[in-house]
Design an enzyme around this catalytic site. Structure first.
Site, short mmCIF file in Angstrom:
data_model
loop_
_atom_site.label_atom_id
_atom_site.label_comp_id
_atom_site.label_asym_id
_atom_site.label_seq_id
_atom_site.Cartn_x
_atom_site.Cartn_y
_atom_site.Cartn_z
N ASN A 163 4.70 47.09 -12.50
CA ASN A 163 4.74 47.27 -11.06
C ASN A 163 4.06 48.60 -10.76
O ASN A 163 4.32 49.60 -11.45
CB ASN A 163 6.19 47.28 -10.55
CG ASN A 163 6.87 45.94 -10.75
OD1 ASN A 163 6.22 44.91 -10.68
ND2 ASN A 163 8.17 45.96 -11.01
N HIS A 196 5.99 52.08 -16.75
CA HIS A 196 6.75 51.26 -17.69
C HIS A 196 6.27 49.82 -17.65
O HIS A 196 5.86 49.32 -16.61
CB HIS A 196 8.25 51.32 -17.40
CG HIS A 196 8.61 51.10 -15.97
ND1 HIS A 196 8.48 52.08 -15.00
CD2 HIS A 196 9.08 50.00 -15.32
CE1 HIS A 196 8.86 51.60 -13.83
NE2 HIS A 196 9.22 50.34 -13.99
N LEU A 197 6.35 49.21 -18.81
CA LEU A 197 5.96 47.81 -18.96
C LEU A 197 7.23 46.98 -19.12
O LEU A 197 8.05 47.25 -20.00
CB LEU A 197 5.07 47.67 -20.21
CG LEU A 197 4.58 46.26 -20.59
CD1 LEU A 197 3.81 45.62 -19.45
CD2 LEU A 197 3.71 46.35 -21.84
N HIS A 198 7.42 46.00 -18.22
CA HIS A 198 8.57 45.10 -18.33
C HIS A 198 8.20 43.99 -19.31
O HIS A 198 7.20 43.29 -19.12
CB HIS A 198 8.88 44.44 -16.99
CG HIS A 198 9.35 45.38 -15.91
ND1 HIS A 198 10.69 45.54 -15.60
CD2 HIS A 198 8.67 46.18 -15.06
CE1 HIS A 198 10.80 46.40 -14.61
NE2 HIS A 198 9.59 46.80 -14.26
N ASP A 213 16.63 47.06 -20.18
CA ASP A 213 16.78 47.31 -18.75
C ASP A 213 18.26 47.22 -18.39
O ASP A 213 18.95 46.29 -18.81
CB ASP A 213 15.96 46.29 -17.95
CG ASP A 213 15.80 46.70 -16.49
OD1 ASP A 213 14.65 46.97 -16.09
OD2 ASP A 213 16.81 46.74 -15.76
N ILE A 214 18.73 48.18 -17.61
CA ILE A 214 20.16 48.25 -17.27
C ILE A 214 20.58 47.10 -16.35
O ILE A 214 21.75 46.74 -16.29
CB ILE A 214 20.49 49.63 -16.64
CG1 ILE A 214 21.95 49.99 -16.79
CG2 ILE A 214 20.07 49.69 -15.17
CD1 ILE A 214 22.26 51.45 -16.50
N GLY A 249 6.41 47.15 -5.93
CA GLY A 249 7.75 46.93 -6.48
C GLY A 249 8.20 47.99 -7.47
O GLY A 249 9.24 47.83 -8.11
N GLN A 250 7.44 49.09 -7.61
CA GLN A 250 7.83 50.14 -8.56
C GLN A 250 8.87 51.07 -7.93
O GLN A 250 8.62 51.66 -6.88
CB GLN A 250 6.59 50.95 -8.98
CG GLN A 250 6.92 52.00 -10.03
CD GLN A 250 5.70 52.79 -10.50
OE1 GLN A 250 4.59 52.60 -9.99
NE2 GLN A 250 5.90 53.67 -11.46
#
Ligand code: AMP
Length: 111
Positions: free
Chosen positions: A84, A97-99, A29-30, A90-91
């Site tokens: 999310n 995508h899976l955090h 993640d950036i 919160g998306q």
């Protein structure tokens, strides 16, 4: 398609790749929210969990198993897996995508 994660998967936008298989792509993640913060995404463009269909069952299983594999490879003692879904959830990026997040202090390198 004007999707930032599709462009990352295609290599049009650079990323710090962690894992790649036929169906799954994972990268850092950036803007990490924890010491370890990896995004695990299906290569297939699925907008969100809200848009999943029955035929996505296999790919979603792969997604979670890849997150587990990355966590094991990095010897994380514990971690959270978060989806999310929708703006209200919160998306911000409309590609499922899976955090994978972990505050693991024993992991010396941010992965
Ligand atoms: P979400 O809020 O669940 O949609 O999460 C989107 C995530 O994508 C955020 O944690 C962002 O920091 C991350 N993100 C956005 N653009 C990039 C990028 N170009 N490379 C890596 N991560 C990104």
């Amino acid at each position: 398609m004007d999707c930032i994660f599709c462009k990352i998967i295609n290599g049009e936008i650079p990323s710090e790749k962690v894992f790649e298989s036929e169906n799954i792509f994972a990268f850092l993640d950036i803007n990490p929210k924890a010491k370890v913060h990896v995004l695990v995404v299906p290569k297939k463009h699925i907008e969100s969990v809200k848009h999943l269909e029955g035929s996505d069952e296999k790919i979603m299983g792969e997604l979670i198993l890849v997150a587990k594999k990355i966590a094991e490879e990095k010897k994380l003692a514990g971690y959270k897996l978060i989806f999310n879904a929708g703006r209200e959830g919160g998306q911000l990026v409309d590609h499922l995508h899976l955090h994978l997040v972990s505050p693991d202090v024993k992991c010396e390198h941010r992965i």
